[in-house]
Design an enzyme around this catalytic site. Structure first.
Site, PDB file in Angstrom:
ATOM      1  N   ASP A  44      74.138   6.985  29.301  1.00 25.63           N
ATOM      2  CA  ASP A  44      75.337   6.156  29.837  1.00 25.63           C
ATOM      3  C   ASP A  44      75.480   4.325  29.959  1.00 25.63           C
ATOM      4  OD1 ASP A  44      76.457   8.221  27.688  1.00 25.63           O
ATOM      5  OD2 ASP A  44      78.207   8.593  29.157  1.00 25.63           O
TER       6      ASP A  44
ATOM      7  N   LEU B 171      96.434  14.452  -4.885  1.00 22.85           N
ATOM      8  CA  LEU B 171      96.421  15.056  -5.895  1.00 22.85           C
ATOM      9  C   LEU B 171      96.968  16.175  -6.529  1.00 22.85           C
ATOM     10  CD1 LEU B 171      92.533  14.152  -5.460  1.00 22.85           C
ATOM     11  CD2 LEU B 171      94.234  13.184  -6.999  1.00 22.85           C
TER      12      LEU B 171
ATOM     13  N   GLU C 153      83.944  14.464  -8.115  1.00 20.00           N
ATOM     14  CA  GLU C 153      83.363  14.373  -6.825  1.00 20.00           C
ATOM     15  C   GLU C 153      83.468  15.884  -5.547  1.00 20.00           C
ATOM     16  OE1 GLU C 153      85.030  11.093  -5.279  1.00 20.00           O
ATOM     17  OE2 GLU C 153      84.761   9.688  -7.429  1.00 20.00           O
TER      18      GLU C 153
ATOM     19  N   LYS D  67      85.478  17.343  -2.569  1.00 18.99           N
ATOM     20  CA  LYS D  67      86.626  17.020  -1.812  1.00 18.99           C
ATOM     21  C   LYS D  67      86.408  17.174  -0.359  1.00 18.99           C
ATOM     22  CE  LYS D  67      91.518  18.045  -2.477  1.00 18.99           C
ATOM     23  NZ  LYS D  67      91.845  17.218  -1.011  1.00 18.99           N
TER      24      LYS D  67
ATOM     25  N   ASP E  33      86.947  17.394   3.054  1.00 17.52           N
ATOM     26  CA  ASP E  33      87.722  17.481   4.430  1.00 17.52           C
ATOM     27  C   ASP E  33      88.046  17.099   4.865  1.00 17.52           C
ATOM     28  OD1 ASP E  33      90.214  19.656   4.606  1.00 17.52           O
ATOM     29  OD2 ASP E  33      88.500  21.013   5.211  1.00 17.52           O
TER      30      ASP E  33
ATOM     31  N   ARG F 155      96.886   7.598   5.725  1.00 17.31           N
ATOM     32  CA  ARG F 155      97.935   7.486   4.299  1.00 17.31           C
ATOM     33  C   ARG F 155      99.437   7.524   4.123  1.00 17.31           C
ATOM     34  NH1 ARG F 155     100.138  12.156   1.777  1.00 17.31           N
ATOM     35  NH2 ARG F 155     100.644  11.263  -0.626  1.00 17.31           N
TER      36      ARG F 155
ATOM     37  N   GLU G 259      87.773   8.841   2.848  1.00 19.70           N
ATOM     38  CA  GLU G 259      87.886   9.984   4.272  1.00 19.70           C
ATOM     39  C   GLU G 259      87.210   9.937   5.587  1.00 19.70           C
ATOM     40  OE1 GLU G 259      89.968  12.002   2.478  1.00 19.70           O
ATOM     41  OE2 GLU G 259      90.324  13.946   3.328  1.00 19.70           O
TER      42      GLU G 259
ATOM     43  N   TYR H 156      85.615   6.423  -1.740  1.00 22.19           N
ATOM     44  CA  TYR H 156      85.314   7.285  -2.750  1.00 22.19           C
ATOM     45  C   TYR H 156      86.367   6.401  -4.325  1.00 22.19           C
ATOM     46  CZ  TYR H 156      89.454   9.783  -0.797  1.00 22.19           C
ATOM     47  OH  TYR H 156      90.324  10.270   0.443  1.00 22.19           O
TER      48      TYR H 156
ATOM     49  N   LYS I 139      88.024  12.854 -11.681  1.00 23.58           N
ATOM     50  CA  LYS I 139      88.569  12.368 -12.358  1.00 23.58           C
ATOM     51  C   LYS I 139      88.409  11.446 -13.833  1.00 23.58           C
ATOM     52  CE  LYS I 139      88.434  10.585  -7.332  1.00 23.58           C
ATOM     53  NZ  LYS I 139      88.265   9.439  -6.366  1.00 23.58           N
TER      54      LYS I 139
ATOM     55  N   LYS J 214      90.433  23.177  -5.778  1.00 26.73           N
ATOM     56  CA  LYS J 214      89.745  24.270  -4.183  1.00 26.73           C
ATOM     57  C   LYS J 214      88.872  24.987  -4.855  1.00 26.73           C
ATOM     58  CE  LYS J 214      92.965  21.524  -1.783  1.00 26.73           C
ATOM     59  NZ  LYS J 214      94.053  22.157  -1.168  1.00 26.73           N
TER      60      LYS J 214
ATOM     61  N   CYS K 285      71.589  42.974  31.755  1.00 25.94           N
ATOM     62  CA  CYS K 285      71.603  43.291  30.592  1.00 25.94           C
ATOM     63  C   CYS K 285      71.118  44.365  30.066  1.00 25.94           C
ATOM     64  CB  CYS K 285      70.746  42.025  30.134  1.00 25.94           C
ATOM     65  SG  CYS K 285      69.378  42.461  28.641  1.00 25.94           S
TER      66      CYS K 285
ATOM     67  N   CYS L 218      67.479  45.660  29.280  1.00 23.23           N
ATOM     68  CA  CYS L 218      66.522  46.041  29.450  1.00 23.23           C
ATOM     69  C   CYS L 218      67.009  45.879  31.461  1.00 23.23           C
ATOM     70  CB  CYS L 218      65.383  44.703  29.730  1.00 23.23           C
ATOM     71  SG  CYS L 218      66.118  43.217  30.574  1.00 23.23           S
TER      72      CYS L 218
ATOM     73  N   CYS M 105      69.969  35.959  29.931  1.00 25.84           N
ATOM     74  CA  CYS M 105      69.366  37.022  30.798  1.00 25.84           C
ATOM     75  C   CYS M 105      68.011  36.860  31.038  1.00 25.84           C
ATOM     76  CB  CYS M 105      69.114  38.444  29.770  1.00 25.84           C
ATOM     77  SG  CYS M 105      67.177  39.506  29.571  1.00 25.84           S
TER      78      CYS M 105
ATOM     79  N   CYS N 274      62.449  41.381  28.713  1.00 26.61           N
ATOM     80  CA  CYS N 274      63.808  42.217  27.750  1.00 26.61           C
ATOM     81  C   CYS N 274      63.244  42.457  26.369  1.00 26.61           C
ATOM     82  CB  CYS N 274      65.028  41.189  27.801  1.00 26.61           C
ATOM     83  SG  CYS N 274      66.055  41.065  27.283  1.00 26.61           S
TER      84      CYS N 274
HETATM   85  S1  IVH Z   1      91.064  10.214  -4.763  1.00 26.99           S
HETATM   86  C1  IVH Z   1      94.286   9.571  -6.473  1.00 26.99           C
HETATM   87  N1  IVH Z   1      88.591  11.205  -4.355  1.00 26.99           N
HETATM   88  O1  IVH Z   1      92.397  14.408  -1.658  1.00 26.99           O
HETATM   89  C2  IVH Z   1      93.085   9.622  -5.535  1.00 26.99           C
HETATM   90  N2  IVH Z   1      90.114  11.695  -3.061  1.00 26.99           N
HETATM   91  O2  IVH Z   1      95.099  15.298  -2.208  1.00 26.99           O
HETATM   92  C3  IVH Z   1      93.382   9.412  -4.731  1.00 26.99           C
HETATM   93  N3  IVH Z   1      90.569  13.585  -0.669  1.00 26.99           N
HETATM   94  O3  IVH Z   1      94.570  12.008  -0.042  1.00 26.99           O
HETATM   95  C4  IVH Z   1      92.303   9.896  -3.974  1.00 26.99           C
HETATM   96  N4  IVH Z   1      87.856  13.816  -1.504  1.00 26.99           N
HETATM   97  O4  IVH Z   1      91.992  12.511   1.309  1.00 26.99           O
HETATM   98  C5  IVH Z   1      89.828  11.412  -3.879  1.00 26.99           C
HETATM   99  N5  IVH Z   1      86.098  12.502  -3.681  1.00 26.99           N
HETATM  100  C6  IVH Z   1      88.038  12.272  -3.466  1.00 26.99           C
HETATM  101  C7  IVH Z   1      88.310  12.960  -2.554  1.00 26.99           C
HETATM  102  C8  IVH Z   1      89.835  12.592  -2.373  1.00 26.99           C
HETATM  103  C9  IVH Z   1      88.936  13.833  -0.529  1.00 26.99           C
HETATM  104  C10 IVH Z   1      91.878  13.668  -0.366  1.00 26.99           C
HETATM  105  C11 IVH Z   1      92.909  12.461  -0.226  1.00 26.99           C
HETATM  106  C12 IVH Z   1      93.652  12.787  -0.988  1.00 26.99           C
HETATM  107  C13 IVH Z   1      93.773  14.448  -1.647  1.00 26.99           C
HETATM  108  C14 IVH Z   1      94.314  14.332  -2.393  1.00 26.99           C
END
Ligand code: IVH
Length: 675
Positions: free
Chosen positions: A34, A84, A115, A117, A119, A138, A180, A232, A296, A320, A414, A417, A432, A437
């Site tokens: 660092d 969504l 695409e 989704k 997380d 958001r 995201e 996205y 989409k 999901k 352990c 052993c 250990c 062992c």
């Molecule tokens: S498009 C109108 N694409 O899911 C569409 N959203 O419930 C706007 N998310 O708030 C979102 N992966 O945080 C889109 N490939 C993806 C996504 C994505 C994750 C999340 C995003 C959004 C939530 C929608």
């Protein structure tokens, strides 16, 4: 320093700092301390102060955190950030398709883009004349929080948009980009490890860690977090319109935004459903967490026609994956001894089904983790398979306690052993220290024989335990002393299985160099590192005699890995095993006579798009790389071949436009001599 020298040094410092940023944030494997890093940064800051004309908006000095804020300012989005609607079953997905066709009055198939989704945490990025000026969360969709300083610290977020190779694109006056923010699984583990070491509570999952880091008032703290971003969508864009979602994604990539590589075009809803299954299967192997897919409508004109209801667009839907969290009880806590002697506490659970798999064990990582989450035997807990193969305990449900729960303490000796258990300074783990062992011996042999290593089929956990217990083998090299006769003496060993095992052992004598290196079980040498070492040193003998400096000269190797390798090859017991392996005839095929450069695809760059039928993407990548080819994610001037599978994405038209050779899967197999 004159102006010219300053320009040169500033450029040098920026590229050095960017390199070390990548080591630190993306690879979680820093090469410098660092303090050394701070010195580079300090020098650049001073130079930029002395030569203000040379400051650029994308200098790494613009990424370091600024002074802490009192609170976040509110930030109104130019266009609302929608959420969504969800689909929970295949029927829901088909309903979505039916609804769209009805609304549009169409019978022919609708083209979609599918695409992952992601997380993480949704953000809105604003660019004015290509320069990143503001970014926000958001919030309620209309107004979010201004987290500009924190977003600046994300190494992969472009501070300045430039047009990439190929088709020139005009950069709009002002634009909103949606994406995201997330943390990769490995980086998340590292972050939590450091938090535990510093006595801070760990984050429950990568998404919480990303959200917590993004909402830090002190951006200097955010700067130390391994945040990443995928983009996205676009919000409002002045002076630029798009025909399709694919064009949006392509343009984003072209402008330098990170775009997920698993986005695809889908010709109809069946393609989307197939993609949902594929991604569910792929999920565990991805370095980041996804919790479903998003479908989409590709055509922007159709999107507009469909519009939105309440806060969700009618043209998109989130699907999901099956839930991966479940509640169960811990029956007891056992301690497992790994091949390096590390003791891992494991929760033995009342079996439950999580995301389609029955789970009866969950790793508890270390005593520190148990203390932090206050996990006790007989506790009711929430567990998860976070796409990860190994299930984990998320948290204890304290309200379910009845006073019969038992606290866990790591044993002082352990169980296998009887050797002492120690906790080394600076390590979270207990170890250990017994060299002989049996648990360590078993694990070393199991690792040696495993699929990614020597791949000896039939030499599984139970058999290894039996072989070690009956003293037939003590170290991995003893495997090659086994005979059908000796095996026949074991319980439950049929003649046929003995013969099969002997054949598998014989086959394993010609391993690829990287498999052999990986099989040895050198600390910090996983499959990726083994590949790097094999590529550099070509043989085990050369690696064995490599000096610290030889290792440190390799791009991807830091001091910790280098030290681990040299220590390994100094240990007489290890050298003895290697010697025995050689005497037993274990030898990778000669590669010197047939250097990689002679393969038909050596040095050629490949881009894959769409779904392959005869192999996974990973397998394709392995084939390309093992033959000396180069794997790449996007089509550029340097691309030699584009391999187009089923439902190929936007890379295909791009390749067609630039005249790059396009192969189908069969052509590719022919090219690599497998057809
Ligand atoms: S498009 C109108 N694409 O899911 C569409 N959203 O419930 C706007 N998310 O708030 C979102 N992966 O945080 C889109 N490939 C993806 C996504 C994505 C994750 C999340 C995003 C959004 C939530 C929608």
């Amino acid at each position: 320093m004159d102006n010219e020298a300053a320009i040169k040094r500033i450029e040098e410092l920026r590229s050095l700092i960017n390199y070390h940023n990548r080591r630190y944030y993306q690879l979680d494997d820093p090469e410098i301390s660092d303090i050394q890093y701070d010195q580079l940064m300090q020098e650049l800051t001073e130079l930029e102060q002395a030569y203000p004309d040379l400051v650029t908006p994308d200098s790494p000095t613009r990424r370091v955190g600024a002074a802490p804020l009192e609170k976040f300012e509110q930030f109104r989005h130019d266009t609302p950030m929608l959420s969504l609607a969800n689909a929970f079953s295949e029927a829901d997905i088909r309903d979505f398709d039916g609804r769209i066709k009805r609304l549009l009055g169409r019978t022919e198939s609708i083209r979609f883009v599918v695409e992952p989704k992601l997380d993480g945490v949704a953000v809105n990025l604003v660019y004015g004349r290509g320069v990143f000026t503001a970014g926000s969360t958001r919030g309620d969709g209309a107004v979010g929080e201004d987290v500009t300083q924190n977003l600046r610290t994300i190494q992969t977020l472009p501070l300045m948009v430039v047009s990439g190779e190929g088709i020139p694109t005009v950069i709009p006056e002002r634009m909103e980009i949606r994406g995201e923010v997330y943390i990769e699984r490995e980086a998340f583990k590292g972050l939590n490890r450091r938090r535990l070491e510093n006595g801070e509570p760990p984050f429950a999952n990568p998404r919480n860690a990303a959200a917590g880091s993004l909402r830090q008032l002190d951006s200097r703290i955010t700067a130390k977090r391994p945040l990443n971003i995928f983009c996205y969508a676009v919000g409002q864009i002045r002076g630029r319109s798009f025909q399709s979602q694919l064009e949006v994604l392509d343009t984003l990539k072209h402008w330098g935004f990170p775009v997920n590589s698993h986005v695809r075009a889908a010709l109809n809803i069946d393609d989307c459903i197939a993609y949902h299954h594929q991604m569910d299967a792929l999920r565990a192997t991805l370095p980041y967490e996804i919790d479903g897919i998003v479908i989409k409508v590709d055509d922007m004109a159709l999107q507009e026609e469909l519009g939105a209801v309440s806060r969700s667009p009618r043209w998109a839907i989130a699907c999901k994956f099956a839930a991966t969290q479940e509640t169960t009880t811990i029956e007891k806590i056992e301690v497992q001894v790994g091949r390096t002697g590390v003791l891992t506490p494991v929760a033995i659970l009342k079996p439950v089904r999580v995301g389609g798999v029955i789970v009866s064990r969950a790793t508890l990582h270390s005593q520190g983790e148990i203390d932090n989450k206050d996990i006790r035997e007989r506790d009711t807990v929430i567990i998860q398979r976070a796409g990860d193969v190994i299930p984990e305990v998320v948290k204890v449900i304290e309200s379910k306690r009845d006073g019969t729960e038992i606290k866990f303490v790591m044993p002082s000796h352990c169980r296998e052993c009887g050797s002492e258990v120690v906790r080394l300074d600076g390590e979270a783990a207990h170890r250990c220290i017994g060299l002989a062992c049996p648990a360590q011996i078993r694990e070393r042999i199991r690792h040696f024989a495993s699929r990614g290593a020597m791949d000896i089929e039939g030499l599984g956990e139970k058999l290894v335990a039996q072989l070690v217990e009956t003293a037939l083998i003590q170290d991995p090299a003893d495997i090659y002393d086994l005979t059908a006769d000796r095996l026949a003496g074991l319980e439950r060993m049929a003649e046929k299985s003995a013969a099969n095992l002997m054949a598998a052992i014989e086959r394993s004598k010609r391993p690829a160099v990287e498999k052999l290196i990986f099989a040895l079980g050198i600390r910090h040498v996983g499959e990726r590192m083994a590949r790097i070492l094999a590529k550099e040193f070509k043989s085990l003998e050369k690696l064995e005699t490599a000096a610290m400096d030889d290792l440190l000269n390799i791009r991807d190797i830091g001091p910790e890995v280098a030290a681990s390798i040299t220590t390994f090859f100094r240990e007489p017991a290890n050298l003895n095993v290697i010697k025995k392996l050689q005497l037993a005839g274990v030898k990778p095929p000669e590669t010197e006579d047939a250097p990689l450069s002679e393969s038909a695809i050596s040095g050629k760059s490949f881009v894959f798009t769409g779904t392959l039928l005869q192999m996974t993407r990973n397998q394709a990548r392995e084939r390309v790389e093992s033959l000396g080819g180069v794997w790449s994610e996007s089509v550029t001037k340097k691309t030699d071949y584009v391999v187009a599978g089923e439902a190929a994405g936007s890379k295909l038209p791009k390749a067609q436009a630039t005249g790059i050779t396009i192969l189908d899967e069969q052509d590719f197999l022919k090219l690599i001599g497998e057809s």
